[in-house]
Scaffold this motif. Structure first.
Motif, mmCIF file in Angstrom:
data_model
loop_
_atom_site.group_PDB
_atom_site.id
_atom_site.type_symbol
_atom_site.label_atom_id
_atom_site.label_comp_id
_atom_site.label_asym_id
_atom_site.label_seq_id
_atom_site.Cartn_x
_atom_site.Cartn_y
_atom_site.Cartn_z
ATOM 1 N N ALA A 17 66.760 74.301 45.546
ATOM 2 C CA ALA A 17 68.102 73.900 45.126
ATOM 3 C C ALA A 17 68.488 72.575 45.786
ATOM 4 C CB ALA A 17 69.107 74.984 45.467
ATOM 5 N N ALA A 18 68.127 72.412 47.036
ATOM 6 C CA ALA A 18 68.413 71.150 47.727
ATOM 7 C C ALA A 18 67.616 70.016 47.097
ATOM 8 C CB ALA A 18 68.082 71.279 49.203
ATOM 9 N N LEU A 19 66.391 70.297 46.694
ATOM 10 C CA LEU A 19 65.563 69.301 46.027
ATOM 11 C C LEU A 19 66.179 68.894 44.694
ATOM 12 C CD1 LEU A 19 62.806 67.802 46.195
ATOM 13 C CD2 LEU A 19 61.875 69.699 44.869
ATOM 14 N N ALA A 20 66.723 69.859 43.959
ATOM 15 C CA ALA A 20 67.375 69.564 42.681
ATOM 16 C C ALA A 20 68.632 68.720 42.894
ATOM 17 C CB ALA A 20 67.713 70.851 41.951
ATOM 18 N N ASN A 21 69.393 69.002 43.933
ATOM 19 C CA ASN A 21 70.594 68.198 44.228
ATOM 20 C C ASN A 21 70.229 66.775 44.634
ATOM 21 O OD1 ASN A 21 72.336 70.275 43.656
ATOM 22 N ND2 ASN A 21 72.399 71.007 45.765
ATOM 23 N N LEU A 22 69.166 66.622 45.403
ATOM 24 C CA LEU A 22 68.707 65.291 45.784
ATOM 25 C C LEU A 22 68.248 64.514 44.552
ATOM 26 C CD1 LEU A 22 67.934 63.270 48.054
ATOM 27 C CD2 LEU A 22 65.669 64.324 47.992
ATOM 28 N N ALA A 23 67.579 65.200 43.652
ATOM 29 C CA ALA A 23 67.119 64.546 42.420
ATOM 30 C C ALA A 23 68.294 64.094 41.566
ATOM 31 C CB ALA A 23 66.222 65.493 41.631
ATOM 32 N N MET A 24 69.389 64.837 41.551
ATOM 33 C CA MET A 24 70.556 64.421 40.777
ATOM 34 C C MET A 24 71.173 63.155 41.357
ATOM 35 S SD MET A 24 70.859 66.079 38.111
ATOM 36 C CE MET A 24 72.395 65.399 37.595
ATOM 37 N N ASP A 25 71.138 63.008 42.667
ATOM 38 C CA ASP A 25 71.609 61.760 43.280
ATOM 39 C C ASP A 25 70.735 60.586 42.868
ATOM 40 O OD1 ASP A 25 73.732 62.948 44.543
ATOM 41 O OD2 ASP A 25 72.632 63.289 46.418
ATOM 42 N N VAL A 26 69.433 60.824 42.755
ATOM 43 C CA VAL A 26 68.519 59.763 42.332
ATOM 44 C C VAL A 26 68.750 59.408 40.864
ATOM 45 C CG1 VAL A 26 66.077 59.188 42.010
ATOM 46 C CG2 VAL A 26 66.801 60.355 44.069
ATOM 47 N N VAL A 27 69.109 60.397 40.051
ATOM 48 C CA VAL A 27 69.381 60.141 38.635
ATOM 49 C C VAL A 27 70.604 59.238 38.471
ATOM 50 C CG1 VAL A 27 70.103 61.252 36.486
ATOM 51 C CG2 VAL A 27 68.224 62.202 37.788
ATOM 52 N N GLN A 28 71.593 59.378 39.329
ATOM 53 C CA GLN A 28 72.810 58.580 39.244
ATOM 54 C C GLN A 28 72.663 57.201 39.893
ATOM 55 O OE1 GLN A 28 75.647 61.112 41.116
ATOM 56 N NE2 GLN A 28 75.780 62.493 39.378
ATOM 57 N N LEU A 29 71.515 56.920 40.459
ATOM 58 C CA LEU A 29 71.284 55.679 41.182
ATOM 59 C C LEU A 29 71.420 54.406 40.341
ATOM 60 C CD1 LEU A 29 70.584 54.802 44.054
ATOM 61 C CD2 LEU A 29 68.184 54.855 43.384
ATOM 62 N N PRO A 30 70.951 54.347 39.076
ATOM 63 C CA PRO A 30 71.079 53.084 38.330
ATOM 64 C C PRO A 30 72.512 52.592 38.191
ATOM 65 C CG PRO A 30 69.589 54.543 37.183
ATOM 66 C CD PRO A 30 70.177 55.321 38.308
ATOM 67 N N VAL A 31 73.427 53.489 37.930
ATOM 68 C CA VAL A 31 74.829 53.089 37.762
ATOM 69 C C VAL A 31 75.403 52.608 39.086
ATOM 70 C CG1 VAL A 31 77.125 53.919 37.133
ATOM 71 C CG2 VAL A 31 75.134 54.639 35.822
ATOM 72 N N ARG A 32 75.068 53.293 40.161
ATOM 73 C CA ARG A 32 75.561 52.880 41.474
ATOM 74 C C ARG A 32 75.040 51.502 41.861
ATOM 75 N NH1 ARG A 32 74.521 58.369 44.836
ATOM 76 N NH2 ARG A 32 76.022 59.667 43.722
ATOM 77 N N ILE A 33 73.778 51.237 41.589
ATOM 78 C CA ILE A 33 73.197 49.945 41.943
ATOM 79 C C ILE A 33 73.845 48.824 41.138
ATOM 80 C CG2 ILE A 33 71.099 48.544 41.754
ATOM 81 C CD1 ILE A 33 69.540 50.904 42.747
ATOM 82 N N LEU A 34 74.011 49.025 39.841
ATOM 83 C CA LEU A 34 74.642 47.988 39.018
ATOM 84 C C LEU A 34 76.069 47.717 39.464
ATOM 85 C CD1 LEU A 34 73.599 48.241 35.293
ATOM 86 C CD2 LEU A 34 73.553 46.276 36.766
ATOM 87 N N ARG A 35 76.835 48.758 39.725
ATOM 88 C CA ARG A 35 78.222 48.562 40.167
ATOM 89 C C ARG A 35 78.286 47.856 41.513
ATOM 90 N NH1 ARG A 35 81.169 54.201 38.486
ATOM 91 N NH2 ARG A 35 81.168 53.801 36.245
ATOM 92 N N TRP A 36 77.412 48.241 42.436
ATOM 93 C CA TRP A 36 77.401 47.592 43.749
ATOM 94 C C TRP A 36 77.038 46.126 43.616
ATOM 95 C CZ3 TRP A 36 73.149 45.355 46.153
ATOM 96 C CH2 TRP A 36 73.365 44.888 47.452
ATOM 97 N N PHE A 37 76.016 45.817 42.824
ATOM 98 C CA PHE A 37 75.566 44.440 42.702
ATOM 99 C C PHE A 37 76.619 43.580 42.021
ATOM 100 C CE2 PHE A 37 72.943 40.900 41.324
ATOM 101 C CZ PHE A 37 72.202 40.673 42.469
ATOM 102 N N ILE A 38 77.269 44.094 41.004
ATOM 103 C CA ILE A 38 78.318 43.338 40.308
ATOM 104 C C ILE A 38 79.506 43.083 41.228
ATOM 105 C CG2 ILE A 38 80.019 43.474 38.441
ATOM 106 C CD1 ILE A 38 77.834 44.802 36.750
ATOM 107 N N ASP A 39 79.837 44.047 42.060
ATOM 108 C CA ASP A 39 80.941 43.857 42.998
ATOM 109 C C ASP A 39 80.631 42.840 44.088
ATOM 110 O OD1 ASP A 39 82.525 45.620 41.652
ATOM 111 O OD2 ASP A 39 82.035 47.331 42.953
ATOM 112 N N GLU A 40 79.369 42.598 44.382
ATOM 113 C CA GLU A 40 78.989 41.651 45.417
ATOM 114 C C GLU A 40 79.057 40.191 44.936
ATOM 115 O OE1 GLU A 40 78.296 42.276 48.693
ATOM 116 O OE2 GLU A 40 79.024 44.259 48.152
ATOM 117 N N ILE A 41 79.052 39.950 43.636
ATOM 118 C CA ILE A 41 79.106 38.598 43.091
ATOM 119 C C ILE A 41 80.562 38.116 43.147
ATOM 120 C CG2 ILE A 41 78.716 37.153 41.057
ATOM 121 C CD1 ILE A 41 76.159 38.231 42.267
ATOM 122 N N PRO A 42 80.852 36.996 43.821
ATOM 123 C CA PRO A 42 82.240 36.580 44.000
ATOM 124 C C PRO A 42 82.890 35.990 42.742
ATOM 125 C CG PRO A 42 80.768 35.001 45.029
ATOM 126 C CD PRO A 42 79.915 36.136 44.528
#
Length: 73
Positions: free
Chosen positions: A47-72
């Motif tokens: 179950a912990a492995l499945a929860n960790l995998a769900m965090d990895v699945v949501q990673l693309p959106v988090r990376i794009l939002r973080w990178f866009i916010d870093e551009i001034p």
């Protein structure tokens, strides 16, 4: 529409592609972890492995939002 930064979006695409590959791997891990936790409910680590995998699945959106916010601009 006022928060859209095209330069940040274009620069973040390679990172999003890498994160998308990680998300696909995470989806496979989530599927395996879910099946294992259904077969043997005493395995809490599955179950912990499945929860960790769900965090990895949501990673693309988090990376794009973080990178866009870093551009001034």
């Amino acid at each position: 529409m006022g928060d859209f930064r095209p330069l940040g979006f274009l620069l973040g695409l390679p990172f999003a592609l890498l994160a998308l590959i990680l998300a696909i791997v995470g989806a496979v891990i989530w599927l395996i972890g879910t099946i294992l936790s259904c077969l043997c409910p005493c395995c809490v680590c599955c179950a912990a492995l499945a929860n960790l995998a769900m965090d990895v699945v949501q990673l693309p959106v988090r990376i794009l939002r973080w990178f866009i916010d870093e551009i001034p601009c």
